[in-house]
Write a protein that holds these residues in place. Structure first.
Motif, PDB file in Angstrom:
ATOM      1  N   LYS A   1       0.807  -1.214   0.000  1.00  0.00           N
ATOM      2  CA  LYS A   1       0.000   0.000   0.000  1.00  0.00           C
ATOM      3  C   LYS A   1       0.849   1.276   0.000  1.00  0.00           C
ATOM      4  CE  LYS A   1      -3.920  -2.140   2.408  1.00  0.00           C
ATOM      5  NZ  LYS A   1      -4.816  -2.078   3.598  1.00  0.00           N
ATOM      6  N   LEU A   2       2.168   1.118   0.025  1.00  0.00           N
ATOM      7  CA  LEU A   2       3.033   2.293  -0.023  1.00  0.00           C
ATOM      8  C   LEU A   2       2.851   3.030  -1.350  1.00  0.00           C
ATOM      9  CD1 LEU A   2       6.358   0.879   1.478  1.00  0.00           C
ATOM     10  CD2 LEU A   2       4.836   2.553   2.528  1.00  0.00           C
ATOM     11  N   PRO A   3       2.989   4.355  -1.349  1.00  0.00           N
ATOM     12  CA  PRO A   3       2.822   5.117  -2.601  1.00  0.00           C
ATOM     13  C   PRO A   3       3.815   4.665  -3.667  1.00  0.00           C
ATOM     14  CG  PRO A   3       2.888   6.597  -0.715  1.00  0.00           C
ATOM     15  CD  PRO A   3       3.261   5.240  -0.209  1.00  0.00           C
ATOM     16  N   GLU A   4       3.346   4.540  -4.873  1.00  0.00           N
ATOM     17  CA  GLU A   4       4.204   4.181  -5.996  1.00  0.00           C
ATOM     18  C   GLU A   4       4.914   5.418  -6.537  1.00  0.00           C
ATOM     19  OE1 GLU A   4       5.106   1.434  -7.450  1.00  0.00           O
ATOM     20  OE2 GLU A   4       3.901   0.045  -6.249  1.00  0.00           O
ATOM     21  N   LEU A   5       6.083   5.198  -7.120  1.00  0.00           N
ATOM     22  CA  LEU A   5       6.815   6.280  -7.768  1.00  0.00           C
ATOM     23  C   LEU A   5       6.683   6.167  -9.279  1.00  0.00           C
ATOM     24  CD1 LEU A   5      10.006   6.338  -5.508  1.00  0.00           C
ATOM     25  CD2 LEU A   5       7.886   7.636  -5.269  1.00  0.00           C
TER      26      LEU A   5
END
Length: 297
Positions: A204-208
């Motif tokens: 669920k971490l933000p994608e780059l």
């Protein structure tokens, strides 16, 4: 800003979390002769030129400006410029970057920013304090480097106060470019905070992924590239890469944090890929960089 959710902190007054990169890329003072000439060049950072005495002509794209004694010029990143003098001239210059969209947007919206030392005294005071730190041996300790950053911060605050309001029109494309810059910054900052500070490893971490960021703004990746490049004179990928490189160097200074954790926080699932990319940026592997900057060698 929302208040804390917990009962223990519900009456607390919060301060913002700040994760800016403020970079000073060096500067110099020089006295030139009457036929001095700097060929056309461009930099990825903002450049400040202060004329102490004499005068300079500077061609910025297709416009020629004359800088007289006490003039201060701000050149935007990735702007082609050429400089020459017709008399003996002394000047001071330096390059810097600030990774905050509000700051950058407030400056890039203006064509050319020229200030005068006699009128903008706060700008002059901070620049004079920076020049006073110059020494002939060009050896600077931690205290002096920290003072440079303090005076740079004073200069940037004075600069924001001196920039004329309303000179730049914020079109829809500029607003989209600003939102994309903020999204790039916030996604990277959240990943770093989650992994390296809170030890959170989750899908669920933000994608780059820039295509996903464009989709979030409801625009196509090609249009995102177009508006960002037009506004900031660099591509979204170039901007993200610059932020990642700065963050990588910052976090590698902390030997207790594993390189594989840093690579994951910066969007690399494979530490080997991060190592190859870091060496491409700096000429060193992350491990070599750590050994070079380590107090114990």
């Amino acid at each position: 800003m929302e208040p804390f959710d917990s009962n223990e902190l519900k009456s607390a007054i919060r301060m913002p979390g700040i994760n800016w990169n403020i970079a000073f890329f060096g500067g110099h003072f020089q006295i030139t002769n009457e036929d001095w000439h700097m060929p056309p060049e461009r930099h990825s950072a903002f450049e400040v030129i202060q004329i102490i005495s004499g005068s300079e002509q500077i061609k910025i794209q297709d416009e020629v400006l004359t800088l007289e004694s006490n003039d201060i010029l701000l050149i935007k990143p990735n702007t082609l410029h050429e400089i020459w003098t017709g008399e003996q001239t002394s000047y001071f210059n330096f390059h810097f970057n600030v990774s905050d969209a509000r700051f950058v947007n407030n400056l890039v919206m203006h064509k050319n920013l020229i200030f005068n030392s006699s009128k903008d005294t706060e700008l002059t005071e901070s620049l004079g304090a920076m020049r006073a730190l110059l020494n002939q041996k060009m050896i600077y300790d931690f205290k002096t480097e920290f003072q440079i950053l303090i005076y740079l911060s004073d200069f940037l605050l004075a600069l924001m106060e001196s920039v004329p309001g309303g000179a730049g029109k914020r079109t829809n494309s500029v607003i989209l470019a600003e939102k994309l810059m903020e999204l790039i910054q916030s996604n990277l900052a959240t990943r770093i905070q989650s992994v390296l500070t809170n030890n959170v490893y989750s899908e669920k971490l933000p994608e780059l992924n820039l295509a996903q960021m464009a989709q979030k703004l409801q625009i196509s990746p090609s249009y995102a590239f177009e508006v960002f490049k037009k506004t900031y004179k660099q591509s979204p990928r170039q901007y993200l890469t610059k932020l990642i490189m700065q963050e990588a160097q910052n976090w590698l200074l902390i030997p207790e944090i594993r390189i594989q954790d840093i690579s994951y926080a910066l969007g690399y699932s494979d530490p080997a890929h991060f190592t190859r990319q870091f060496k491409k940026w700096t000429g060193e592997t992350p491990r070599q960089f750590q050994k070079q900057v380590s107090p114990t060698g």
